[in-house]
Scaffold this active site. Sequence first.
Site, mmCIF file in Angstrom:
data_model
loop_
_atom_site.group_PDB
_atom_site.id
_atom_site.type_symbol
_atom_site.label_atom_id
_atom_site.label_comp_id
_atom_site.label_asym_id
_atom_site.label_seq_id
_atom_site.Cartn_x
_atom_site.Cartn_y
_atom_site.Cartn_z
ATOM 1 N N HIS A 235 2.460 -0.052 -7.648
ATOM 2 C CA HIS A 235 1.916 -1.127 -7.772
ATOM 3 C C HIS A 235 2.576 -1.862 -8.622
ATOM 4 O O HIS A 235 3.466 -1.514 -9.532
ATOM 5 C CB HIS A 235 0.254 -0.925 -8.686
ATOM 6 N N ASP B 247 1.971 -2.241 -4.032
ATOM 7 C CA ASP B 247 0.800 -3.057 -3.600
ATOM 8 C C ASP B 247 0.408 -3.947 -4.996
ATOM 9 O O ASP B 247 0.773 -3.943 -6.166
ATOM 10 C CB ASP B 247 -0.413 -2.016 -3.719
#
Lengths: 337, 460
Positions: free
Chosen positions: B423, B278
């Site tokens: 991430h 993400d």
Amino acid sequence: MIKKGLFIMGLVFLLFVAGGCQPADHDVPSDETGQEDWKWRNIGLTDQSIDKIELASDGEEYVLSGGKIYYRKEDKWLVQSLDEEVSAFCLIEKDSHKTIVAGTARGSVYIKSGDEAEWRKADIMCLSEPIAKIIFVPRQNAVYVGQSSKNGGGLWRSYDEGKSWEKVTDLTVRGIAVNPDNPDIIYIVDRLTYLSTDRGKTWKKLDTPANYGVLIHPLYPDIAYIAYSNGVVTATHEGKITGYQRFYLPGGITRLEYNPAHVSEWALGIWDFPSGRGGLYYSMNGGVHWVEVGEKMTDTRILDLCFNQTGDRLYIGTAEKGLWVLNVRKLKEDVEM
Amino acid sequence: MKKVPVIILVIALILIAGIAAERFYFRTGEITLDNGFNWYENRSQNEIAAANEFAKERLENRYYVFVNGIFMDIGYEWDGVIYVPIRNISESLGWVVNWLPEMQLIQLVKGDEEAFVEIVNLFGKAYVELNRLENLLRLAEVQVHGGNIEIFTTGHKVPSISFNKLKRLNFYINGMKMTDRAVEYQGTKYIPARIFALSLGNRFKYDAEKGAAYINDKKIECVFIDGQAYSDLKQLEKVVNTENIEFGFRDFAVSSGNMLPVIYKGSGKEKTVALTFDDYLGESVYKLLEILDRYNVKATFFIIGSSIYQNADLVKEITSRGHVAANHTWDHLNCHSLTDDEVRAQLISTQLAIERCGGKAAHYFRPPGGYYDNKIVKIAQDIGLQTVLWSVNSTDADIHNTAADISQVVNRWVSPGAIVVMHTNRENTIEALPGIIEALQSRGYRFVTIEEMITSEGGK
């Protein structure tokens, strides 16, 4: 065989205890009073919001709550009745004689000495907007009143316990600090931070974005600590910025106070409005490292903090949870453990 | 008599065995409950649900903020104090708003005037106490009533037409529903200019004193409807690049049909795992791509749209190497804090940016922070996106976690069909990734993209 069994059972029990038990809660119930062993005390006004705390030298507590000034006598809270909603106040003590200076939400200032039955309205030309700040500087016998609103404000001063007033500046004021050793040095904060080195005749804008409040430690008055939402800026009284210190805590500062007896001990209220979480933090090394005090102050919004003169009691004004006292000695014992 | 200690010993051993089973057996990734999720995945789902409930509760007391009659943004009441977004309001009144990250303060400048403001940060958006803003900006009049905050600086409202009197239309960009609040007024079709600009990744600004609206600093011709600037396409195409974009109006209709399920995990029928990354694009994403290539692993990137145009080559690189580029909204704001049209603009702008940079935009959306509800899922669905969360949180968002911590969490809790959230722009993630891949491959897992997982085996 039995001995062996008991030995194994003991071992199993120890393992069970070690694996499953949580550390004991060191909190002392608030009703355990009168002994040095207590850590927390709720001293009343439960469920009320305490906006401001002042302590008299004889230990008498004065607080501002819901627009009224309360004081505690023989464990009972009494109201200093004033018809107008109070927005700020301070306590003046002179020759064991107490005087209260109260600023109201309508911009009036009232004075009441201990032996007077009625409030006396001060001859001061403030706008009809809330008074933001009132402080008393004992060594200079000076009272300062600050006001800030969209329509303006200013700073006023009295050297005779509120009998006569002079307007010091038209700059709007939310926070005031005066060097206790040098009455020429005055800081005011609102939209920006200003410093005067000539008792308010001229003002210099400080090159700092801090605008939360200014503190000058009574034991170390050569430096001003200017609080912003996440830390402090330190400045000399020549207006030179000497340091930025960020606290890295989960939320913004609601109140910062220094222990008057220990230069490096600071207490701090932190609150994160979107999540509605925060509480009380304590530092023993000048804000380098903070300990979350937790316990009674977990997820409690701190509105005011005030140490007693010896620095072993911290009075905590909370939002809707009343007035609390923390035994600082007990806190330090727990932290050191 | 001699039997008593033995009985106690047996009971104690049973207790110990129970605790051991709970700690070392039940809490193992491979052991799943009836719903197909293991202990950690269930906990993660419960955490997401609790966070959503809490966020909705904290954002419940909302106020629509108008400046001189123009709708600006949404404010909130927290603990009895009203907070309003500082940027949109201040900029609309001619203040330059500078964020000072090192001080966590906002500097406001207008002519010779200057002020510094402590703010409250909600998912990257700055809020300030309404009373404080009133003082700082010297707002002449502030009224709070009926869920609205009306700020006046000029003494009069910008004239506004009532929305309810107009014919309501749906408006689409490349087939994606941008709004169901377009209108027909005096024979011309109008669309909300701000949402249009944001949907196409452009800057929008109001001048609340002049009653004017600007896109990319160019003034647009507009009419105000219920306090919002509306323009027709002809006007908007003068200031916005609409190349290769198709627009369409349809009669107003609320979308019907079943809601697509929110995906937390694959079906688990096959031993597959989906790695997802993400957030923002940046140079360090190339390192992730190199590692993934080395092991021939395909992953899914949920990208924040505002980082796409300055990393156009990277977007192309992601999809050309067989990975999936999906939607993580334009600004990474909490979707609960946005209006329906703002959520749509966040999603459409990101889809368009991926496509315009030569990438292939997948039809999946991950709400920032996992903040979603049925309404947000439905809005995404109207745009053609299915909402995907995760079953295994790698915990790499916690800066205190080392690469070893991340590896340990992922390796322990992955089970067939797991969707792992990680991430971008985190060194510890990059360091942990080879070990994670090797460990899962050695356990017989096959790495798939979210697209492959959902289309081939479905999800839950």
